[in-house]
Design an enzyme around this catalytic site. Structure first.
Site, PDB file in Angstrom:
ATOM      1  N   SER A 150       4.662   6.788   2.588  1.00  0.00           N
ATOM      2  CA  SER A 150       5.240   5.494   2.963  1.00  0.00           C
ATOM      3  C   SER A 150       4.693   4.400   2.062  1.00  0.00           C
ATOM      4  O   SER A 150       3.507   4.409   1.717  1.00  0.00           O
ATOM      5  CB  SER A 150       4.849   5.123   4.401  1.00  0.00           C
ATOM      6  OG  SER A 150       5.157   6.140   5.321  1.00  0.00           O
ATOM      7  N   ASN A 190       0.854  -1.187   0.000  1.00  0.00           N
ATOM      8  CA  ASN A 190       0.000   0.000   0.000  1.00  0.00           C
ATOM      9  C   ASN A 190       0.893   1.240   0.000  1.00  0.00           C
ATOM     10  O   ASN A 190       2.008   1.213   0.522  1.00  0.00           O
ATOM     11  CB  ASN A 190      -0.893   0.023   1.244  1.00  0.00           C
ATOM     12  CG  ASN A 190      -1.828   1.219   1.267  1.00  0.00           C
ATOM     13  OD1 ASN A 190      -2.383   1.615   0.230  1.00  0.00           O
ATOM     14  ND2 ASN A 190      -2.000   1.833   2.425  1.00  0.00           N
ATOM     15  N   ASP A 194      -3.241   0.455   7.799  1.00  0.00           N
ATOM     16  CA  ASP A 194      -2.058   1.314   7.642  1.00  0.00           C
ATOM     17  C   ASP A 194      -0.969   0.961   8.661  1.00  0.00           C
ATOM     18  O   ASP A 194      -0.136   1.808   9.001  1.00  0.00           O
ATOM     19  CB  ASP A 194      -2.423   2.815   7.765  1.00  0.00           C
ATOM     20  CG  ASP A 194      -3.402   3.250   6.688  1.00  0.00           C
ATOM     21  OD1 ASP A 194      -3.360   2.689   5.578  1.00  0.00           O
ATOM     22  OD2 ASP A 194      -4.224   4.149   6.967  1.00  0.00           O
ATOM     23  N   HIS A 220       0.758   5.133   1.429  1.00  0.00           N
ATOM     24  CA  HIS A 220      -0.014   5.941   2.368  1.00  0.00           C
ATOM     25  C   HIS A 220       0.633   7.324   2.462  1.00  0.00           C
ATOM     26  O   HIS A 220       1.855   7.434   2.616  1.00  0.00           O
ATOM     27  CB  HIS A 220      -0.056   5.275   3.744  1.00  0.00           C
ATOM     28  CG  HIS A 220      -0.927   6.018   4.702  1.00  0.00           C
ATOM     29  ND1 HIS A 220      -2.301   5.976   4.645  1.00  0.00           N
ATOM     30  CD2 HIS A 220      -0.611   6.854   5.722  1.00  0.00           C
ATOM     31  CE1 HIS A 220      -2.808   6.757   5.591  1.00  0.00           C
ATOM     32  NE2 HIS A 220      -1.803   7.294   6.257  1.00  0.00           N
TER      33      HIS A 220
HETATM   34  C1  GAR Z   1      -2.535   9.087  -2.873  1.00  0.00           C
HETATM   35  O1  GAR Z   1      -2.091  10.264  -2.260  1.00  0.00           O
HETATM   36  C2  GAR Z   1      -2.368   7.911  -1.935  1.00  0.00           C
HETATM   37  O2  GAR Z   1      -1.233   7.985  -1.134  1.00  0.00           O
HETATM   38  C3  GAR Z   1      -3.621   8.019  -1.119  1.00  0.00           C
HETATM   39  O3  GAR Z   1      -4.630   8.359  -2.034  1.00  0.00           O
HETATM   40  C4  GAR Z   1      -4.047   9.114  -3.091  1.00  0.00           C
HETATM   41  C5  GAR Z   1      -4.440   8.475  -4.401  1.00  0.00           C
HETATM   42  O4  GAR Z   1      -4.063   9.295  -5.472  1.00  0.00           O
HETATM   43  N1  GAR Z   1      -3.931   6.786  -0.445  1.00  0.00           N
HETATM   44  C6  GAR Z   1      -4.493   6.724   0.748  1.00  0.00           C
HETATM   45  O5  GAR Z   1      -4.847   7.697   1.366  1.00  0.00           O
HETATM   46  C7  GAR Z   1      -4.682   5.318   1.274  1.00  0.00           C
HETATM   47  N2  GAR Z   1      -5.086   5.348   2.651  1.00  0.00           N
HETATM   48  P1  GAR Z   1      -4.010   8.710  -6.938  1.00  0.00           P
HETATM   49  O6  GAR Z   1      -5.361   8.019  -7.185  1.00  0.00           O
HETATM   50  O7  GAR Z   1      -3.836   9.924  -7.810  1.00  0.00           O
HETATM   51  O8  GAR Z   1      -2.862   7.743  -7.020  1.00  0.00           O
END
Ligand code: GAR
Length: 223
Positions: A141, A112, A150, A114
């Site tokens: 991370s 994942n 997480d 995060h």
């Molecule tokens: C990213 O910032 C990722 O780290 C976060 O969602 C966004 C997705 O952006 N993920 C989380 O918050 C997971 N808990 P993207 O769809 O443009 O890759």
């Protein structure tokens, strides 16, 4: 040149898919030992699915709202993912909580990303929370996914400064730029056999990690 063995990757998304795009771009470069076998979204019609199609990658929808409960959705998701025989499954902005049944099925081959320096700021709204806490440093991370939300062992982190005048959007953009460098790197390490999970420990190049790797030790600073 000898043929490089490519690992098969399945990417789970829920939305925009900018991390997915960074991965598709790496895969298209031809220098990456990774083949994106399928992209699956739990939300229909999202931008990430279009990004996959544009890259000629199979784009699939599995709408969680069509299932009675979480275990039923996850059973269908596992069945769908496993049709593509992935070596590695990654969550790239996949915004569903996963049960231990799912995380155990993919233990050691599920990543994942995060948007925080875990263990700080698990869960949602990480940028707002980092600002509210007065952090001077924030980041992203990559971790192996385990049953704890997480909470799985962290592989590698990218750090960014929190600057005067930052709001959640400016901070999110600075972190996202690093996310796009972080995920391709961690996936490549896995593909090269340099990374594995043993119990709750990450091993890198044959040694257990005492603390997460840091992106800046592996690449030149961006731009
Ligand atoms: C990213 O910032 C990722 O780290 C976060 O969602 C966004 C997705 O952006 N993920 C989380 O918050 C997971 N808990 P993207 O769809 O443009 O890759």
């Amino acid at each position: 040149m000898s043929a490089v063995h490519k690992i098969r990757l399945v990417v789970l998304i829920s939305g925009r898919g900018s991390n997915l795009q960074a991965i598709l771009d790496q895969a298209a470069s031809g220098e990456w030992p990774v083949e994106v076998a399928a992209v699956i979204s739990n939300r229909p019609g999202v931008q990430g699915l279009e990004r996959a199609r544009q890259a000629g990658v199979l784009a699939l929808e599995l709408d969680h709202k069509l299932f009675a409960d979480r275990p039923e959705f996850e059973a269908a998701l596992i069945e769908l993912i496993d049709r593509y025989r992935p070596d590695l499954v990654i969550l790239a902005g996949f915004m569903r909580v996963l049960t231990p049944g799912f995380t155990e099925h993919y233990r050691g081959r599920l990543f994942n990303i995060h948007p925080s320096l875990l263990p700080r700021f698990r869960g949602l709204h990480t940028h707002e929370r980092a600002l509210a806490a007065g952090e001077t440093e924030h980041g992203a991370s990559i971790h192996f996914v385990t049953a704890e939300l997480d909470g799985g062992p962290v592989i590698v982190q990218a750090r960014v400064p929190v600057l005067p005048g930052d709001d959640p959007d400016t901070l999110a953009a600075r972190v996202l730029e690093q996310e796009h460098r972080l995920y391709p790197l961690a996936i490549r390490w896995f593909a090269e056999g340099r990374l594995r999970l043993d119990g709750e420990r990450v091993w890198f190049d044959g040694k257990p990690l005492a603390e997460p790797l840091r992106l800046e030790h592996f690449t030149a600073p961006a731009g």
